[in-house]
Design a protein around this motif. Structure first.
Motif, PDB file in Angstrom:
ATOM      1  N   ARG A  30       0.835  -1.193   0.000  1.00 42.46           N
ATOM      2  CA  ARG A  30       0.000   0.000   0.000  1.00 42.46           C
ATOM      3  C   ARG A  30       0.874   1.248   0.000  1.00 42.46           C
ATOM      4  O   ARG A  30       0.624   2.202  -0.712  1.00 42.46           O
ATOM      5  CB  ARG A  30      -0.894   0.000   1.240  1.00 42.46           C
ATOM      6  N   ASP A  73     -10.452 -14.355   0.175  1.00 43.81           N
ATOM      7  CA  ASP A  73      -9.942 -13.445   1.188  1.00 43.81           C
ATOM      8  C   ASP A  73      -8.624 -12.913   0.617  1.00 43.81           C
ATOM      9  O   ASP A  73      -7.655 -13.654   0.485  1.00 43.81           O
ATOM     10  CB  ASP A  73      -9.741 -14.251   2.480  1.00 43.81           C
ATOM     11  N   ILE A  74      -8.624 -11.654   0.237  1.00 44.53           N
ATOM     12  CA  ILE A  74      -7.503 -11.110  -0.544  1.00 44.53           C
ATOM     13  C   ILE A  74      -6.872  -9.944   0.198  1.00 44.53           C
ATOM     14  O   ILE A  74      -7.557  -8.994   0.580  1.00 44.53           O
ATOM     15  CB  ILE A  74      -7.975 -10.631  -1.930  1.00 44.53           C
ATOM     16  N   THR A  75      -5.571 -10.024   0.422  1.00 44.38           N
ATOM     17  CA  THR A  75      -4.865  -8.980   1.171  1.00 44.38           C
ATOM     18  C   THR A  75      -3.651  -8.501   0.374  1.00 44.38           C
ATOM     19  O   THR A  75      -2.890  -9.321  -0.157  1.00 44.38           O
ATOM     20  CB  THR A  75      -4.368  -9.539   2.524  1.00 44.38           C
ATOM     21  N   ASP A  76      -3.474  -7.195   0.333  1.00 40.50           N
ATOM     22  CA  ASP A  76      -2.276  -6.591  -0.264  1.00 40.50           C
ATOM     23  C   ASP A  76      -1.875  -7.252  -1.583  1.00 40.50           C
ATOM     24  O   ASP A  76      -0.734  -7.710  -1.746  1.00 40.50           O
ATOM     25  CB  ASP A  76      -1.102  -6.682   0.727  1.00 40.50           C
ATOM     26  N   SER A  77      -2.789  -7.267  -2.503  1.00 46.43           N
ATOM     27  CA  SER A  77      -2.519  -7.954  -3.765  1.00 46.43           C
ATOM     28  C   SER A  77      -3.041  -7.129  -4.929  1.00 46.43           C
ATOM     29  O   SER A  77      -3.865  -6.237  -4.747  1.00 46.43           O
ATOM     30  CB  SER A  77      -3.196  -9.340  -3.768  1.00 46.43           C
ATOM     31  N   VAL A  78      -2.511  -7.417  -6.120  1.00 50.94           N
ATOM     32  CA  VAL A  78      -3.146  -6.872  -7.320  1.00 50.94           C
ATOM     33  C   VAL A  78      -3.642  -8.042  -8.165  1.00 50.94           C
ATOM     34  O   VAL A  78      -2.997  -9.091  -8.234  1.00 50.94           O
ATOM     35  CB  VAL A  78      -2.211  -5.961  -8.149  1.00 50.94           C
ATOM     36  N   ILE A  87      -6.074  -4.619  -4.277  1.00 53.29           N
ATOM     37  CA  ILE A  87      -6.890  -4.987  -3.126  1.00 53.29           C
ATOM     38  C   ILE A  87      -6.045  -4.923  -1.864  1.00 53.29           C
ATOM     39  O   ILE A  87      -5.009  -5.584  -1.769  1.00 53.29           O
ATOM     40  CB  ILE A  87      -7.464  -6.409  -3.300  1.00 53.29           C
ATOM     41  N   THR A  88      -6.483  -4.118  -0.910  1.00 54.09           N
ATOM     42  CA  THR A  88      -5.736  -4.030   0.344  1.00 54.09           C
ATOM     43  C   THR A  88      -6.080  -5.195   1.264  1.00 54.09           C
ATOM     44  O   THR A  88      -5.203  -5.885   1.776  1.00 54.09           O
ATOM     45  CB  THR A  88      -6.062  -2.699   1.055  1.00 54.09           C
ATOM     46  N   ASP A  89      -7.370  -5.379   1.500  1.00 57.92           N
ATOM     47  CA  ASP A  89      -7.771  -6.470   2.389  1.00 57.92           C
ATOM     48  C   ASP A  89      -9.265  -6.658   2.216  1.00 57.92           C
ATOM     49  O   ASP A  89     -10.061  -6.006   2.895  1.00 57.92           O
ATOM     50  CB  ASP A  89      -7.425  -6.109   3.841  1.00 57.92           C
ATOM     51  N   ASN A  98     -10.311  -1.352  -0.788  1.00 58.73           N
ATOM     52  CA  ASN A  98      -9.610  -1.305   0.493  1.00 58.73           C
ATOM     53  C   ASN A  98     -10.147  -2.366   1.443  1.00 58.73           C
ATOM     54  O   ASN A  98     -10.580  -3.421   0.990  1.00 58.73           O
ATOM     55  CB  ASN A  98      -9.674   0.123   1.046  1.00 58.73           C
ATOM     56  N   ASP A 157     -12.477   1.766   3.257  1.00 57.90           N
ATOM     57  CA  ASP A 157     -12.258   0.856   4.382  1.00 57.90           C
ATOM     58  C   ASP A 157     -13.577   0.551   5.094  1.00 57.90           C
ATOM     59  O   ASP A 157     -14.414   1.426   5.294  1.00 57.90           O
ATOM     60  CB  ASP A 157     -11.287   1.496   5.389  1.00 57.90           C
TER      61      ASP A 157
END
Lengths: 473, 473, 473, 473
Positions: free
Chosen positions: A311, A341-346, B337-339, B354, B371
């Motif tokens: 981020r 469940d997607i985190t910190d990804s593109v 995608i952050t989370d 976010n 968020d």
């Protein structure tokens, strides 16, 4: 006439620094220079020009006076196996792009619309990408991106022997549209630079060659060059840490003196620039501050990819509106997600993500990820979408009893598979219950027959590879 | 000569069924027919033809003999406010597409590459989409999609009075490329049909008009027509449930008799087809089984969108490889995608998601979600990406004291906002802590000044609307 | 904020002169102006802008700050019958072009790449030409030529009532890309102007409106406007010689005052500009010297065409390399000549010239001229190539006994035919032994049923007309 | 699986005939064949396929099942000096085209839209032409023309060693889109063939290889191959008259047997086809009647050009509407003629013809011909238009005292110059009062330093050459 090169390390006074090459050659009307020449071969150059000769104070716009020469590939690469079937510039990056898009987009965003891409090594997919992405579109009526692939001619049956040799042999093409300066760029660097500022600096210094350089010291890397500069940014010395000849190019003066240099040298970095300095040409450095990565190793590529998804991105900003990244247009359907469940990804276009968990990962175009799969800190390069669903046909074939060599595993990531700190190249078929976790903490290892290698601790699954169900890597 | 129309309801023997229109006119060499005509105006038609006249048994390929006429819009619509600034065909659907892409893709996948789109109502964005998506690309050297916008002429200063009137006034254009049949299609239907089979049926029956129809009974809908057919699929009666003139078109014979019909009627459904039947022309039905939705109301559009995201999709399959859905090419960055926790949803290109929760939702291109936002069972149409980040400039403007009317709320969905069972049109600015949940269970309501309406219980936020922080809808 | 208009007649001090309209609106940051406005609607405009606000001294480049609005057509025309099936801008000129190409090429050569074309009257062929010629190609990544065809909307079911009305109703589109100035141009003028100089003049004068005007007096023409200017080029009075409302457009200020003007007026020339002057806005003139023709009558069109073919061309230079004329790309075969004697003529692509004599004539694309034909001082518009050889099929049809209404005469000019001082519109079929020489020296005459009219002594054969063998016109 | 080759000479029973190569490989489902193979490598091929396997009776359309492979160049050429800077396929022909357009247009007109062009020798201008002419346009959504330039790879650092070697090394690309057959074509042949008929013949004969051949005997030419066929068109023997290895390609079976052949051979003509025959594969001939020219020598090229301009054209018909010749789109102005007497000639776009006489000549795009010039029985290739008017700048340069080496002579043909039976390559600068008439009746002569050579009695002026005023050649 002058020339600018880009160097990632730079120090204003008398310090040996690392240099990454990428050079902009600019020519002024230098009467002193011309008067020294009995029969200046510049005349050819000038006579082709439809633009009037500009005094320095009234510089022509870059879209009329500068052509960029992008070198798309090198003949050896620490990026293997990503370069097994393609050159460095064609490697997919940031889900939707190819590496070379960064440099070409820099040109477009700097208003430079005459671009030559010289290619020779594993160039098929690069040539194809460049033709489809930039042909006719976006570069304006007088703009073009022309791919010059290595070729044999009656005079010279050999391959290009280096960047300077390539440029020398292509001069008859490069001179077709009259320009005053050449901007010479490696095609595998990741950075954003407004070349217009570089050209301004070059013009105002009236240097023969200007080399762009980073304003801080990077860790030693044999791909880097070394610059000694004085307080006026003049370069006193240029050398390479590595003993091996570096592959990346720069240019030389294009008047008689420069032609002379060019006529003898095969490579800009090791021959042309040092030669220019030694013969007393004015070689300058241009100070650049910002992210600049040359993606010369698996780990450099991996790290650059990990920066992209953070981020607080300190790396290359691929979604900057003011200087957009261009690429091939796409017609893919939207990404379909069953329960992720997607985190910190593109996530690229046209993926199918089932009940999976994705963390810190670049998920390329057209990737399919199965139920309960867990992907962490990885790069999935995705697939050519059309192949994605061939599994129907595979089943049909299997019935006919023909050996399909793993074709029953669909492209993408199977159910219950876990992947950590890995690069999965395009169109790979990862089965179910696979663990790609480098369980033995291997640093370097080649299992190419099994579809992967390990480089600097990172597992790299090859393009089109098949990893059977239950494998543990 | 013959004609085929598409009707979503169909029953082989003598039953009144609903009919949705969309008609394919096909002409045979029917010597009997021609001999009845003293001076067949068909000659004009024929004489333009570069193709030789084919005997029925040796039918010409559809890409040489059929032109499609797509009607992109209607002058009134139960899809308001989605049609406030655009026609029905231009409404965004399935994250990456416009409704009209379905019908145009049907043509391309059926090998029909001469397509005319006739537009009149709120047509600007439809014309723009069609020009950019289909101009020059993909339709082959001899293919084209030509937009015919309503226009004034010395002979006729009025608007098109109906579909038949539009076709009559455009005949001089439609005759430019010689074709044997016209396929007449409404531009807002969602279905997949291989028109080549329809044409085959039409040719083998030697009907004058063939109308495609669904093989089951749908619930009453005033937009539907009614067919009475016999066991040979001949249509004995064609009528409309609604007393209002339906907007969707069909065609008529193109010989003297058909010209006569066309010369008097303004609309295919209410005038031309009934007229054809009453004058004894051979009108046939073509049986179609499959998903067919006409998207004629907010709830129909919402239901079709909800079908799309279901894993067991019974609706329109927008990622079918064998019959792909075409649209405008895109150059967007991948979705970041952050989370996010995402269930049963489709995500368009270039979104920024976010720490949010998304369930059962179509998230259109370029959507930004804040968020802790929770989106359920909704359609977010997304944004034109370039506007997405204008917030920087807004802040700059605010300092200068100019009223920015909600421009400080960025395009997209704000932090802590909840949305349920809603349609959020493009470029809307939903603030923070907003609840779009139809808390009062309103069925119908117009709050256009406040940026939304409620239709059949679904909250529809208008294009470009601003919903301030803390609003509860 | 300011505005520039083009006027073909201009006199620096206090003289009534003729004015032809075409206006460039430019907006500055004028704090004085803004402070007068309680709630400046300019804010909307500014807030859309992705470009920072520039101080006057640091003007943004025109490709970021200016949009051109081209009006392609008028609702009545002294160019009839050339405008029978097309608007003025779509009339073929100089063998390979359409009239509107001149204005669009001016924009491209002036680095203006955001172009809107507003069309309403007989617009089909104009829309088609613009889409095919300028879509995607040549205008760069951020450039576009967007056709805005007249349309109905829920708020307004009528046609555009004038140029100002058209612009007012399209503001929601025109505001999509933030620009600082609008350049308003009629689409049927023939001239070369570097709009960048016009914009510079406008910016430095800080006028609200700038009107381009010719620096000499032309003969009276009701299409011309009249300007009274003082020594500072300020316009004190603007009027029309004609009592009829002129059709060509201009723009108004775009702040509150300008919106007010725009909100009431339908036409720029008769309402907006006079209104601006009367309310004390600063209206300036921009001096232009050079060829400028508005092609508002058959004789004006004929004279302009005759200028083009003269060796000492004093008219429009259509083959100027520095400011090329763009148009639709072509794929025609070369012109084939059997035995021709050609003097002072231009010959389009893909013609077939048999043993003929051509003098002082524009021979359009795809023209076929028969043996012993003699063409003098004429304009042959040519044919759509594909139709050119349909004669084979015609013969086939004739055998079947169907009346082909002159279709047996091929498109083009027949053997032994003589044409003098005539305009032959596209796809006309001139038979053998025809004399088109205006033998009775008629000045005005309408023989439309016979396929021609006579206007100002020039015979004009209609598009698609058939002139039978042996006719004498 | 099978293969078809094109041979210009053919005799149905047991005769040695000449053969020119160009081969179409087609694969059937041949169970007998497959059952012979323990592990048929065809499976790979099949598994890529998205198309179901078709029974012979239900053949798939060629646009889904056939890919064409065009070989654009040869490493030596009797067409020198036309091939000095370009490959054979890139030589300009018929005023507006390049030679390779003929074969590519054959593909397009035969509904084959997957085309690979393999290039290696002097390929820059060919690659550029192909990319600009066929990229994105005209080949439909699923069509493409992909240029595969010679490249180095980790496995193979050498150039392509022959046509079979090139195909073998490119198989990984060629297999990307699943096709059932490959059509192998040399890029420098001039002929019109409907490949669909060839494919039909191939499929119905169930041959492994089918070779297209002319149905009459041509004069001996070392470039021709020799076929011995029986009454069933089966080829018993295939050989070459010349001892030198011919350059033109053919293909081999693509099952295990064919792979085996391909794996050993470098060239189709000398190795693969003879090998196929010797191992008992079914090699058939396909009878073709019509014009077929391979343009393998200066005189062949000259003769073919002379055929083109004849009214009773027995050669290649470049303006056939039913099978049009495609090429790069052009934006040139019309040809301007001051006073010319033109007989039996074709004139390209954008020429400037002053008071000259032209007879039996191909005048290429952008040619300028001076006053009183006389051109007879010649081919003028024309010029890149933009360079045409650089004379202004030259004059500017001359003033500055720089040697411009003939640049003061403008591109084109000077005043009072006479040219007879000559080829003038592109951008040549022929001065005034020049005589190019081969006055000494030389048959062969190389005066390359003077800008020309003489081949088979025809004077060929080199590209970019300068022929000074008053020269007599």
């Amino acid at each position: 006439m002058v020339m600018i090169s880009q160097l990632p390390s730079f120090n204003p006074v008398n310090l040996q620094v690392q240099a990454k090459l990428s050079i902009l050659e600019l020519s002024h009307n230098r009467p002193k220079c011309l008067s020294n020449l009995s029969s200046p071969s510049r005349s050819l150059f000038v006579s082709n020009s439809q633009q009037p000769q500009y005094p320095i104070s009234l510089s022509p716009p870059v879209n009329q006076s500068v052509a960029a020469i992008v070198f798309g590939d090198g003949s050896e690469s620490r990026l293997y196996p990503l370069t097994k079937r393609r050159s460095e510039g064609a490697i997919p990056i940031a889900a939707n792009y190819r590496i070379i898009d960064a440099v070409v987009s820099n040109c477009i965003n700097s208003n430079i619309n005459k671009i030559y891409a010289i290619t020779q090594f594993n160039s098929t997919s690069l040539n194809s990408h460049l033709s489809r992405a930039y042909n006719g579109l976006g570069l304006g009526r007088e703009g073009f991106l022309e791919v010059i692939a290595a070729y044999q001619s009656p005079e010279d049956q050999g391959w290009f022997q280096g960047t300077a040799d390539a440029m020398r042999r292509c001069l008859w093409v490069l001179e077709e549209f009259p320009v005053l300066e050449f901007l010479i760029l490696p095609g595998h660097h990741l950075y954003k630079m407004d070349y217009q500022k570089l050209i301004e600096a070059h013009r105002s210094s009236q240097a023969d060659i200007t080399i762009a350089a980073l304003d801080y010291i990077r860790e030693p890397d044999p791909g880097f060059g070394l610059l000694k500069v004085n307080s006026q940014n003049e370069v006193a010395e240029f050398s390479w840490r590595s003993e091996k000849e570096p592959r990346i190019a720069t240019s030389t003066r294009y008047d008689k003196a420069s032609r002379h240099l060019l006529s003898k040298a095969n490579d800009f970095g090791t021959e042309v620039i040092p030669g220019a300095i030694s013969t007393g040409m004015k070689v300058h450095a241009y100070r650049f501050e910002g992210y600049w990565e040359d993606l010369r190793s698996i780990s450099a590529f991996y790290e650059a990819s990990m920066q992209i998804i953070k981020r607080s991105n300190m790396g290359y900003n691929f979604c900057d509106i003011d200087s957009p990244l261009y690429t091939m247009p796409r017609y893919l359907p939207p990404t379909t997600i069953t329960d992720a469940d997607i985190t910190d990804s593109v996530i690229g276009d046209g993926c199918i993500l089932n009940r999976c968990k994705i963390k810190g990962t670049v998920v390329g175009m057209g990737t399919r990820i199965g139920d309960r799969a867990i992907i962490e800190d990885s790069v999935i390069m995705g697939s050519d979408y059309q192949r994605n669903v061939c599994i129907k046909q595979i089943k049909h074939i299997q019935k006919s009893g023909i050996d399909v060599k793993g074709m029953d595993i669909p492209i993408g990531i199977g159910d219950d598979t876990q992947i950590r700190q890995a690069l999965i190249d395009k169109n790979a078929r990862i089965g179910r219950n696979v663990m790609i976790i480098n369980k033995d903490k291997v640093q370097e290892g080649s299992r190419e027959a099994n579809g992967y290698i390990i480089s600097e601790g990172i597992v790299v699954v090859l393009q089109n590879a098949v990893i059977p169900d239950g494998s543990i890597l």
